[in-house]
Design an enzyme around this catalytic site. Structure first.
Site, PDB file in Angstrom:
ATOM      1  N   HIS A   1       0.820  -1.219   0.000  1.00  0.00           N
ATOM      2  CA  HIS A   1       0.000   0.000   0.000  1.00  0.00           C
ATOM      3  C   HIS A   1       0.852   1.266   0.000  1.00  0.00           C
ATOM      4  O   HIS A   1       0.316   2.367  -0.181  1.00  0.00           O
ATOM      5  CB  HIS A   1      -0.974   0.001   1.183  1.00  0.00           C
ATOM      6  CG  HIS A   1      -0.360   0.254   2.518  1.00  0.00           C
ATOM      7  ND1 HIS A   1      -0.131  -0.746   3.440  1.00  0.00           N
ATOM      8  CD2 HIS A   1       0.089   1.398   3.096  1.00  0.00           C
ATOM      9  CE1 HIS A   1       0.402  -0.225   4.537  1.00  0.00           C
ATOM     10  NE2 HIS A   1       0.553   1.075   4.348  1.00  0.00           N
TER      11      HIS A   1
ATOM     12  N   ASP B   1       0.014  -7.827   1.897  1.00  0.00           N
ATOM     13  CA  ASP B   1       0.417  -6.429   1.747  1.00  0.00           C
ATOM     14  C   ASP B   1       1.943  -6.305   1.797  1.00  0.00           C
ATOM     15  O   ASP B   1       2.509  -5.869   2.798  1.00  0.00           O
ATOM     16  CB  ASP B   1      -0.241  -5.605   2.854  1.00  0.00           C
ATOM     17  CG  ASP B   1       0.024  -4.112   2.730  1.00  0.00           C
ATOM     18  OD1 ASP B   1       0.493  -3.676   1.660  1.00  0.00           O
ATOM     19  OD2 ASP B   1      -0.250  -3.386   3.710  1.00  0.00           O
TER      20      ASP B   1
ATOM     21  N   GLN C   1       1.173   6.216  12.059  1.00  0.00           N
ATOM     22  CA  GLN C   1       1.309   6.778  10.720  1.00  0.00           C
ATOM     23  C   GLN C   1       2.778   7.015  10.402  1.00  0.00           C
ATOM     24  O   GLN C   1       3.515   7.580  11.188  1.00  0.00           O
ATOM     25  CB  GLN C   1       0.573   8.110  10.613  1.00  0.00           C
ATOM     26  CG  GLN C   1      -0.905   8.013  10.914  1.00  0.00           C
ATOM     27  CD  GLN C   1      -1.205   8.473  12.319  1.00  0.00           C
ATOM     28  OE1 GLN C   1      -0.511   8.112  13.250  1.00  0.00           O
ATOM     29  NE2 GLN C   1      -2.251   9.255  12.458  1.00  0.00           N
ATOM     30  N   GLY C   2       3.212   6.560   9.227  1.00  0.00           N
ATOM     31  CA  GLY C   2       4.599   6.739   8.805  1.00  0.00           C
ATOM     32  C   GLY C   2       5.465   5.527   9.023  1.00  0.00           C
ATOM     33  O   GLY C   2       6.603   5.480   8.561  1.00  0.00           O
ATOM     34  N   ASP C   3       4.952   4.532   9.742  1.00  0.00           N
ATOM     35  CA  ASP C   3       5.715   3.304   9.985  1.00  0.00           C
ATOM     36  C   ASP C   3       5.382   2.208   8.982  1.00  0.00           C
ATOM     37  O   ASP C   3       6.009   1.150   8.973  1.00  0.00           O
ATOM     38  CB  ASP C   3       5.448   2.783  11.399  1.00  0.00           C
ATOM     39  CG  ASP C   3       6.059   3.674  12.449  1.00  0.00           C
ATOM     40  OD1 ASP C   3       7.077   4.321  12.159  1.00  0.00           O
ATOM     41  OD2 ASP C   3       5.523   3.744  13.564  1.00  0.00           O
ATOM     42  N   SER C   4       4.341   2.414   8.181  1.00  0.00           N
ATOM     43  CA  SER C   4       3.914   1.398   7.216  1.00  0.00           C
ATOM     44  C   SER C   4       5.086   0.884   6.392  1.00  0.00           C
ATOM     45  O   SER C   4       5.959   1.648   5.983  1.00  0.00           O
ATOM     46  CB  SER C   4       2.862   1.984   6.274  1.00  0.00           C
ATOM     47  OG  SER C   4       1.663   2.230   6.940  1.00  0.00           O
TER      48      SER C   4
END
Length: 383
Positions: free
Chosen positions: A72, A118, A205-208
């Site tokens: 993603h 993913d 958020q931002g660690d994906s």
């Protein structure tokens, strides 16, 4: 979606939907009651295979030229020079940080078609100097216990991205407990959950795309997860959800091997990959053709795949065929099956064993019935 709260790798529910799956609705209260997502600064060199990606995701060095991240975080499979991978320090402003440009992206075919699995691979344009690599789990032996998460993402839900790498530990959450939180959005075969029941530690958020690791008996790191999604960051009762690496390991390693040389370079095995991103209208009861030229000096494999992205208001009308350079036609999808849903975003597997890969491959898309039109947005072939 939330990913991993303690490290900021998770996604926020209002910001992301994984594939076709819809995520659980946000909890009624807007304030999860957590000010810090439980992370502490990582020591220099503690996680030397960590990579920060320019779109705001994390990743890990699988080889000295291939980064493992979340699907993603990237676009479709194909050439891509838009991504910068920063490597070399826990401090993103350190003079030791070196930036590398992407060359090619490979997205998990399952994610492209159904929104699960993913993961994606980013091939860099040149090898990383003095690269330190992470081993991935090929069995489920390490899929329980206590895990380590790390990332440059937000230290709290809705917070800012970080200059310094944060780390935290989270325990395994079994499938039944995770399903209590996420219901049918959880796919236990491809997803791994971790987090504290009371919350307080998670990716955000931002660690994906970043790794979740376990430790072997010798203390060596092994990657068991890829930060994927979750609800909020570190909320009580909502663990982080990670791509289960052991389930996808064989496909990840095979794809990495295929990307071992320069895509499209003659004579390099496993690099017969091509993409056509030129949109073509599909007229009512019309046929559109689109071509991809391949030059790799080898034969196709038995696991060749064709990914197709078509916008159409009645997909049952559509028939899809692949035509080899030699003129042999392979039917990927037949028309007239009474499927009135919209659009086709699918990856088809074709047995092309022994077929010469070099030459021009053609995709034929036919609208067999009247009343609807559409567009062939893009397609790719991985031989």
């Amino acid at each position: 979606m939330r990913g991993l709260a303690g490290l900021g790798v998770a996604l926020v529910a209002s910001a992301l939907t994984v594939g076709a799956a819809s995520l659980p609705a946000l909890a009624a209260e807007s304030d999860p009651g957590i000010n810090v997502v439980g992370g502490t600064p990582a020591d220099e060199g503690e996680y030397p295979w960590m990579v920060r990606l320019s779109m705001g995701c994390g990743g890990s060095l699988l080889t000295d030229q291939i980064v493992l991240t979340a699907a993603h975080c990237v676009d479709n499979t194909g050439p891509d020079t838009s991504i910068t991978a920063s490597y070399g320090s826990v401090d993103l402003q350190s003079p030791n940080i070196v930036d590398y440009q992407s060359e090619y992206v490979h997205v998990s075919p399952t994610y492209a078609s159904s929104g699960i699995d993913d993961w994606a691979l980013i091939k860099l344009s040149e090898p990383v100097a003095d690269a330190q690599l992470i081993e991935i789990a090929e069995t489920a032996d390490y899929d329980q216990g206590t895990f380590e998460i790390m990332g440059w993402g937000a230290p709290s839900e809705g917070g800012p991205q970080q200059r310094y790498l944060l780390k935290a530990e989270v325990p395994f959450v079994d499938d039944a407990a995770c399903a209590d939180a996420y219901g049918n959005d959880l796919d236990p075969a491809t997803m791994l959950c971790a987090g504290l029941e009371q919350g307080g530690t998670d990716t955000c958020q931002g660690d994906s795309g970043g790794p979740m690791i376990a430790r072997t008996e010798a203390g060596d790191p092994i990657q068991v997860g890829v930060v994927s999604w979750g609800q909020g960051c570190a909320r009580p009762g909502y663990p982080g959800v990670y791509t289960q690496v052991s389930n996808a390991a064989a496909e990840i390693l095979a794809a990495a091997a295929d990307l071992g040389g320069d895509p499209g370079e003659p004579g390099e095995p496993g690099n017969c990959v091509g993409t056509n991103n030129t949109a073509a209208p599909i007229a009512d009861r019309g046929t559109v053709t689109s071509t991809i030229a391949v030059n790799c000096g080898e034969s196709a494999t038995a696991t060749a795949s064709v990914s197709v992205d078509i916008t159409h208001t009645y997909r049952g009308d559509i028939g899809i065929q692949l035509v080899s350079p030699a003129g042999t036609t392979y039917t990927l999808k037949s028309s007239g099956i009474g499927d009135g849903a919209d659009d086709i975003v699918e990856t088809y597997t074709v047995d092309l064993s022994g077929v010469a890969a070099d030459g021009t491959w053609t995709l034929k898309v036919t609208d067999a019935y009247s009343g609807d039109t559409g567009t062939l947005n893009n397609w790719s072939v991985d031989l």
